[in-house]
Design a protein around this motif. Structure first.
Motif, PDB file in Angstrom:
ATOM      1  N   TRP A 173      10.488  11.054 -12.901  1.00 12.48           N
ATOM      2  CA  TRP A 173      10.006   9.986 -12.016  1.00 12.48           C
ATOM      3  C   TRP A 173      11.178   9.348 -11.277  1.00 12.48           C
ATOM      4  N   LEU A 174      12.256   9.068 -12.012  1.00 11.23           N
ATOM      5  CA  LEU A 174      13.442   8.479 -11.397  1.00 11.23           C
ATOM      6  C   LEU A 174      13.976   9.373 -10.282  1.00 11.23           C
ATOM      7  N   ASN A 175      14.108  10.654 -10.552  1.00 14.40           N
ATOM      8  CA  ASN A 175      14.642  11.574  -9.547  1.00 14.40           C
ATOM      9  C   ASN A 175      13.736  11.684  -8.331  1.00 14.40           C
ATOM     10  N   ALA A 176      12.424  11.499  -8.518  1.00 14.87           N
ATOM     11  CA  ALA A 176      11.468  11.581  -7.407  1.00 14.87           C
ATOM     12  C   ALA A 176      11.305  10.252  -6.670  1.00 14.87           C
ATOM     13  N   SER A 177      11.866   9.181  -7.214  1.00 17.44           N
ATOM     14  CA  SER A 177      11.698   7.849  -6.614  1.00 17.44           C
ATOM     15  C   SER A 177      12.557   7.684  -5.374  1.00 17.44           C
ATOM     16  N   SER A 178      12.027   6.963  -4.406  1.00 13.93           N
ATOM     17  CA  SER A 178      12.780   6.620  -3.194  1.00 13.93           C
ATOM     18  C   SER A 178      13.591   5.346  -3.374  1.00 13.93           C
ATOM     19  N   CYS A 179      13.196   4.544  -4.357  1.00 12.91           N
ATOM     20  CA  CYS A 179      13.845   3.254  -4.591  1.00 12.91           C
ATOM     21  C   CYS A 179      14.001   3.036  -6.091  1.00 12.91           C
ATOM     22  N   GLN A 193      19.545  11.993  -9.562  1.00  9.57           N
ATOM     23  CA  GLN A 193      19.588  12.147  -8.110  1.00  9.57           C
ATOM     24  C   GLN A 193      19.413  10.771  -7.455  1.00  9.57           C
ATOM     25  N   LEU A 194      20.501  10.019  -7.352  1.00  8.97           N
ATOM     26  CA  LEU A 194      20.455   8.665  -6.812  1.00  8.97           C
ATOM     27  C   LEU A 194      20.890   8.580  -5.353  1.00  8.97           C
ATOM     28  N   SER A 195      21.737   9.478  -4.914  1.00  2.00           N
ATOM     29  CA  SER A 195      22.289   9.414  -3.564  1.00  2.00           C
ATOM     30  C   SER A 195      21.181   9.400  -2.510  1.00  2.00           C
ATOM     31  N   GLY A 196      21.311   8.476  -1.548  1.00  2.00           N
ATOM     32  CA  GLY A 196      20.356   8.359  -0.459  1.00  2.00           C
ATOM     33  C   GLY A 196      19.157   7.480  -0.754  1.00  2.00           C
ATOM     34  N   LYS A 197      18.985   7.067  -2.003  1.00  2.00           N
ATOM     35  CA  LYS A 197      17.864   6.200  -2.368  1.00  2.00           C
ATOM     36  C   LYS A 197      18.203   4.741  -2.049  1.00  2.00           C
ATOM     37  N   LEU A 198      17.175   3.922  -1.955  1.00  2.00           N
ATOM     38  CA  LEU A 198      17.353   2.480  -1.822  1.00  2.00           C
ATOM     39  C   LEU A 198      17.531   1.901  -3.213  1.00  2.00           C
ATOM     40  N   PRO A 252       0.826  -1.209   0.000  1.00  2.00           N
ATOM     41  CA  PRO A 252       0.000   0.000   0.000  1.00  2.00           C
ATOM     42  C   PRO A 252       0.863   1.264   0.000  1.00  2.00           C
ATOM     43  N   GLY A 253       0.488   2.210  -0.841  1.00  2.00           N
ATOM     44  CA  GLY A 253       1.198   3.481  -0.932  1.00  2.00           C
ATOM     45  C   GLY A 253       2.325   3.501  -1.936  1.00  2.00           C
ATOM     46  N   ALA A 254       2.607   2.368  -2.555  1.00  2.00           N
ATOM     47  CA  ALA A 254       3.701   2.280  -3.523  1.00  2.00           C
ATOM     48  C   ALA A 254       3.189   2.572  -4.932  1.00  2.00           C
ATOM     49  N   GLU A 255       3.870   3.475  -5.616  1.00  2.00           N
ATOM     50  CA  GLU A 255       3.604   3.769  -7.021  1.00  2.00           C
ATOM     51  C   GLU A 255       4.863   3.404  -7.789  1.00  2.00           C
ATOM     52  N   VAL A 256       4.710   2.629  -8.853  1.00  2.00           N
ATOM     53  CA  VAL A 256       5.896   2.167  -9.571  1.00  2.00           C
ATOM     54  C   VAL A 256       5.775   2.444 -11.051  1.00  2.00           C
ATOM     55  N   LYS A 257       6.898   2.803 -11.646  1.00  2.00           N
ATOM     56  CA  LYS A 257       6.989   2.972 -13.088  1.00  2.00           C
ATOM     57  C   LYS A 257       8.111   2.063 -13.574  1.00  2.00           C
ATOM     58  N   VAL A 258       7.815   1.277 -14.588  1.00  2.00           N
ATOM     59  CA  VAL A 258       8.793   0.390 -15.215  1.00  2.00           C
ATOM     60  C   VAL A 258       9.252   1.055 -16.503  1.00  2.00           C
ATOM     61  N   ARG A 301       9.446  -7.152  -1.196  1.00  2.00           N
ATOM     62  CA  ARG A 301      10.407  -6.946  -0.103  1.00  2.00           C
ATOM     63  C   ARG A 301      11.125  -5.610  -0.227  1.00  2.00           C
ATOM     64  N   MET A 302      11.495  -5.245  -1.444  1.00  2.00           N
ATOM     65  CA  MET A 302      12.154  -3.956  -1.651  1.00  2.00           C
ATOM     66  C   MET A 302      11.210  -2.810  -1.284  1.00  2.00           C
ATOM     67  N   ALA A 303       9.953  -2.923  -1.683  1.00  2.00           N
ATOM     68  CA  ALA A 303       8.980  -1.871  -1.373  1.00  2.00           C
ATOM     69  C   ALA A 303       8.737  -1.782   0.131  1.00  2.00           C
ATOM     70  N   GLU A 304       8.645  -2.908   0.795  1.00  2.00           N
ATOM     71  CA  GLU A 304       8.443  -2.898   2.243  1.00  2.00           C
ATOM     72  C   GLU A 304       9.621  -2.239   2.960  1.00  2.00           C
ATOM     73  N   GLN A 305      10.837  -2.528   2.509  1.00  2.00           N
ATOM     74  CA  GLN A 305      12.017  -1.914   3.115  1.00  2.00           C
ATOM     75  C   GLN A 305      12.059  -0.413   2.848  1.00  2.00           C
ATOM     76  N   ALA A 306      11.737  -0.010   1.663  1.00  2.00           N
ATOM     77  CA  ALA A 306      11.714   1.427   1.337  1.00  2.00           C
ATOM     78  C   ALA A 306      10.673   2.148   2.208  1.00  2.00           C
ATOM     79  N   MET A 307       9.540   1.527   2.406  1.00  2.00           N
ATOM     80  CA  MET A 307       8.504   2.134   3.258  1.00  2.00           C
ATOM     81  C   MET A 307       9.028   2.287   4.688  1.00  2.00           C
ATOM     82  N   ARG A 308       9.720   1.264   5.190  1.00  2.00           N
ATOM     83  CA  ARG A 308      10.288   1.373   6.548  1.00  2.00           C
ATOM     84  C   ARG A 308      11.312   2.495   6.633  1.00  2.00           C
TER      85      ARG A 308
END
Length: 163
Positions: A45-51, A79-84, A29-35, A152-159
């Motif tokens: 989108w990439l620059n705004a992504s957390s993961c 802008q990749l630094s700090g992202k998962l 829940p709360g995850a938006e993804v673009k492939v 699992r990646m999305a759950e970790q990013a949410m945490r």
């Protein structure tokens, strides 16, 4: 929270696995993804992504040259630094370099200042130490492994990033 699943795919196998990773991300829940393929990347989108999760086919027991070239400039361009970050691969043979390709991607992500994650064996079965690998002989046999990895990646990013 935004997620980007990037890939390079010559035969369609890596693209198919990118969609499975995204399917797992969608389960959170709360995850938006673009492939996106590397060629059709949505930079905003990439620059705004957390993961950011990157996939590559393997050639000569390593990641594809196209992916390596992208990685050599991505840390300075986006802008990749700090992202998962995470990685996955497709290979023609069981020992065709899938794990080496993933390690190469993860090294580049670390140099770009990203945090890398896979869950390792801490999450139980299926164990995904570095990232999932699918074999071209029966590419869809790995579908479940790839969507579990995405979840699992999305759950970790949410945490990590949920406020």
């Amino acid at each position: 929270m935004k997620f980007t699943v990037l890939y390079y795919s010559r035969t369609g196998n890596t693209a198919a696995m990118a969609e499975e990773v995204a399917r797992g991300i969608h389960q959170v829940p709360g995850a938006e993804v673009k492939v996106s393929s590397l060629e059709n990347l949505d930079e905003d989108w990439l620059n705004a992504s957390s993961c950011v999760i990157l996939g590559s086919p393997t050639y000569m027991a390593d990641l594809a040259g196209v992916v390596k070239c992208w990685l050599e400039t991505a840390g300075h361009t986006y802008q990749l630094s700090g992202k998962l970050g995470g990685a996955f691969a497709t290979a023609h043979f069981p020992h065709g370099g899938g794990d080496i390709g993933i390690q190469s991607i993860l090294h580049h992500l670390l140099v770009a200042g990203m945090m890398v994650y896979s869950g390792g064996d801490s999450l139980g079965d299926p164990v995904i130490h570095l990232g999932p690998v699918a074999l071209s002989e029966d590419i869809h046999a790995a579908d479940e492994l790839f969507w579990i990895y995405g979840r699992r990646m999305a759950e970790q990013a949410m945490r990590l990033f949920e406020k």
